[in-house]
Design a protein around this motif. Structure first.
Motif, PDB file in Angstrom:
ATOM      1  N   ARG A   9       0.833  -1.215   0.000  1.00  0.00           N
ATOM      2  CA  ARG A   9       0.000   0.000   0.000  1.00  0.00           C
ATOM      3  C   ARG A   9       0.861   1.257   0.000  1.00  0.00           C
ATOM      4  NH1 ARG A   9      -4.258  -0.990   4.712  1.00  0.00           N
ATOM      5  NH2 ARG A   9      -4.628   1.225   4.370  1.00  0.00           N
ATOM      6  N   ILE A  10       2.003   1.218   0.691  1.00  0.00           N
ATOM      7  CA  ILE A  10       2.923   2.360   0.674  1.00  0.00           C
ATOM      8  C   ILE A  10       3.471   2.566  -0.745  1.00  0.00           C
ATOM      9  CG2 ILE A  10       5.212   3.156   1.448  1.00  0.00           C
ATOM     10  CD1 ILE A  10       4.505   1.945   4.217  1.00  0.00           C
ATOM     11  N   LYS A  25       9.696   5.938   4.551  1.00  0.00           N
ATOM     12  CA  LYS A  25      10.149   4.931   5.517  1.00  0.00           C
ATOM     13  C   LYS A  25       8.978   4.443   6.369  1.00  0.00           C
ATOM     14  CE  LYS A  25      14.942   6.136   5.798  1.00  0.00           C
ATOM     15  NZ  LYS A  25      15.937   6.971   6.433  1.00  0.00           N
ATOM     16  N   LEU A  26       8.879   3.137   6.486  1.00  0.00           N
ATOM     17  CA  LEU A  26       7.825   2.546   7.315  1.00  0.00           C
ATOM     18  C   LEU A  26       8.370   2.261   8.715  1.00  0.00           C
ATOM     19  CD1 LEU A  26       5.118   1.176   7.935  1.00  0.00           C
ATOM     20  CD2 LEU A  26       6.002  -0.897   6.801  1.00  0.00           C
ATOM     21  N   ILE A  27       7.844   3.001   9.695  1.00  0.00           N
ATOM     22  CA  ILE A  27       8.191   2.734  11.094  1.00  0.00           C
ATOM     23  C   ILE A  27       7.116   1.806  11.656  1.00  0.00           C
ATOM     24  CG2 ILE A  27       8.561   3.742  13.385  1.00  0.00           C
ATOM     25  CD1 ILE A  27       9.244   6.404  11.953  1.00  0.00           C
ATOM     26  N   ALA A  28       7.497   0.577  11.941  1.00  0.00           N
ATOM     27  CA  ALA A  28       6.544  -0.389  12.505  1.00  0.00           C
ATOM     28  C   ALA A  28       6.439  -0.133  14.007  1.00  0.00           C
ATOM     29  CB  ALA A  28       7.017  -1.813  12.229  1.00  0.00           C
ATOM     30  N   SER A 191      -1.926   4.053  11.084  1.00  0.00           N
ATOM     31  CA  SER A 191      -2.645   2.968  10.406  1.00  0.00           C
ATOM     32  C   SER A 191      -3.827   3.459   9.563  1.00  0.00           C
ATOM     33  CB  SER A 191      -3.165   1.958  11.435  1.00  0.00           C
ATOM     34  OG  SER A 191      -2.091   1.235  11.991  1.00  0.00           O
ATOM     35  N   ARG A 192      -4.588   4.401  10.106  1.00  0.00           N
ATOM     36  CA  ARG A 192      -5.824   4.752   9.416  1.00  0.00           C
ATOM     37  C   ARG A 192      -5.639   5.798   8.315  1.00  0.00           C
ATOM     38  NH1 ARG A 192      -8.894   9.259  12.111  1.00  0.00           N
ATOM     39  NH2 ARG A 192      -7.281  10.408  13.194  1.00  0.00           N
ATOM     40  N   ASP A 193      -4.466   6.433   8.269  1.00  0.00           N
ATOM     41  CA  ASP A 193      -4.364   7.556   7.324  1.00  0.00           C
ATOM     42  C   ASP A 193      -2.999   7.688   6.641  1.00  0.00           C
ATOM     43  OD1 ASP A 193      -2.771   8.527   9.387  1.00  0.00           O
ATOM     44  OD2 ASP A 193      -4.361   9.785  10.227  1.00  0.00           O
ATOM     45  N   PHE A 194      -2.193   6.606   6.646  1.00  0.00           N
ATOM     46  CA  PHE A 194      -0.824   6.779   6.126  1.00  0.00           C
ATOM     47  C   PHE A 194      -0.796   7.066   4.627  1.00  0.00           C
ATOM     48  CE2 PHE A 194      -1.482   2.179   5.906  1.00  0.00           C
ATOM     49  CZ  PHE A 194      -0.964   1.839   4.655  1.00  0.00           C
ATOM     50  N   ALA A 197      -1.211  10.686   4.189  1.00  0.00           N
ATOM     51  CA  ALA A 197       0.024  11.369   4.595  1.00  0.00           C
ATOM     52  C   ALA A 197       1.079  11.299   3.485  1.00  0.00           C
ATOM     53  CB  ALA A 197       0.564  10.756   5.889  1.00  0.00           C
ATOM     54  N   ILE A 198       1.165  10.145   2.827  1.00  0.00           N
ATOM     55  CA  ILE A 198       2.144   9.995   1.736  1.00  0.00           C
ATOM     56  C   ILE A 198       1.790  10.932   0.583  1.00  0.00           C
ATOM     57  CG2 ILE A 198       2.995   8.383  -0.035  1.00  0.00           C
ATOM     58  CD1 ILE A 198       2.745   6.168   2.184  1.00  0.00           C
ATOM     59  N   ALA A 199       0.495  11.059   0.309  1.00  0.00           N
ATOM     60  CA  ALA A 199       0.057  11.977  -0.758  1.00  0.00           C
ATOM     61  C   ALA A 199       0.499  13.399  -0.458  1.00  0.00           C
ATOM     62  CB  ALA A 199      -1.462  11.909  -0.914  1.00  0.00           C
ATOM     63  N   LEU A 200       0.635  13.737   0.824  1.00  0.00           N
ATOM     64  CA  LEU A 200       0.991  15.109   1.216  1.00  0.00           C
ATOM     65  C   LEU A 200       2.462  15.235   1.608  1.00  0.00           C
ATOM     66  CD1 LEU A 200      -2.381  15.861   2.969  1.00  0.00           C
ATOM     67  CD2 LEU A 200      -1.450  17.104   1.008  1.00  0.00           C
ATOM     68  N   GLY A 201       3.261  14.205   1.302  1.00  0.00           N
ATOM     69  CA  GLY A 201       4.716  14.361   1.447  1.00  0.00           C
ATOM     70  C   GLY A 201       5.371  13.646   2.608  1.00  0.00           C
TER      71      GLY A 201
END
Ligand SMILES: *Cc1c(COP(=O)(O)O)cnc(C)c1O
Length: 221
Positions: A9-10, A25-28, A191-194, A197-201
């Motif tokens: 998904r990222i 970067k994915l911070i788990a 989780s619910r909005d990443f 967030a990616i769309a906005l940088g």
């Protein structure tokens, strides 16, 4: 498998936003998760994790680091000044620099150690009284204080939007504040909005329950 699903998904969100593949970067976020679940994600090859309590991180990450090479742990929760030295032992990045007293302590400790973790300033974009973070009107001044008074390299800004508001508005505001301060790091999205967030940088998304499942109350606390 949840980790793979989130990674995919990222990648999709990066593509849609014309971002370079792999730039986010994915911070788990492994806080309050049973160690078996964390070990599983490590065994799947993931190496970047987030914790929000110094004490909890101290109880699990030294052992995991000994077992798995290349682990990085980011502090994404509040930091008390009396735990700064311990935090510098445990964490590769601190996302929650939010007041001058903490900046000063960090600067002193960093000077003694001769190395500095990646630092993010937490911004309370929703101006919520119960929430940590610098108020929007104070961000530019605080960035300057960190840099000029304390010589701290600041990597970026971090936000936790109010739960009952559209997060995109807060992500966009954070991006604007980062840009005008010459900061490239944006720690935003959970989780619910990443994807938003990616769309906005976003450069760092902090995803917990979507990878590990719901947090188990009472574990590791
Ligand atoms: C717990 C936490 C997260 C992860 O939340 P999820 O909704 O489980 O993805 C992200 N950021 C911070 C600061 C947190 O405390």
């Amino acid at each position: 498998m949840a980790l793979l699903d989130i990674q995919q998904r990222i990648a999709t969100a990066e593509g849609k936003a014309n971002r370079v593949a792999g730039s986010v970067k994915l911070i788990a976020v492994s806080k309050v998760q049973p160690n078996e679940r964390v070990a599983e994600v490590l065994q799947q090859g993931h190496r970047l994790f987030g914790e929000n309590r110094v004490q909890e991180a101290a109880g699990k990450w030294p052992d995991f680091r000994a077992e798995f090479a290349g682990v990085q742990v980011h502090l994404i929760g509040p930091l008390q000044t009396n735990k700064v030295n311990q935090a510098l032992e445990l964490f590769d990045a601190i996302h929650t620099v939010d007041r001058e007293k903490l900046a000063k302590k960090l600067a002193d400790a960093v000077q003694k150690r001769g190395s500095c973790p990646e630092l993010f300033i937490q911004v309370n974009t929703g101006e919520e009284p119960q929430k940590a973070g610098v108020l929007p009107a104070e961000v530019d001044g605080f960035v300057k204080t960190c840099r000029e008074t304390y010589g701290l390299p600041i990597a970026g800004l971090m936000v936790i939007p109010p739960v009952d508001e559209e997060p995109s508005l807060h992500f966009a505001l954070l991006a604007k504040m980062a840009e005008r301060n010459g900061l490239s790091g944006l720690s935003m999205g959970m989780s619910r909005d990443f994807e938003r967030a990616i769309a906005l940088g976003a450069t760092h998304v902090r995803v917990g329950s979507a990878i590990f499942g719901e947090r188990v109350a009472g574990v590791n606390l």
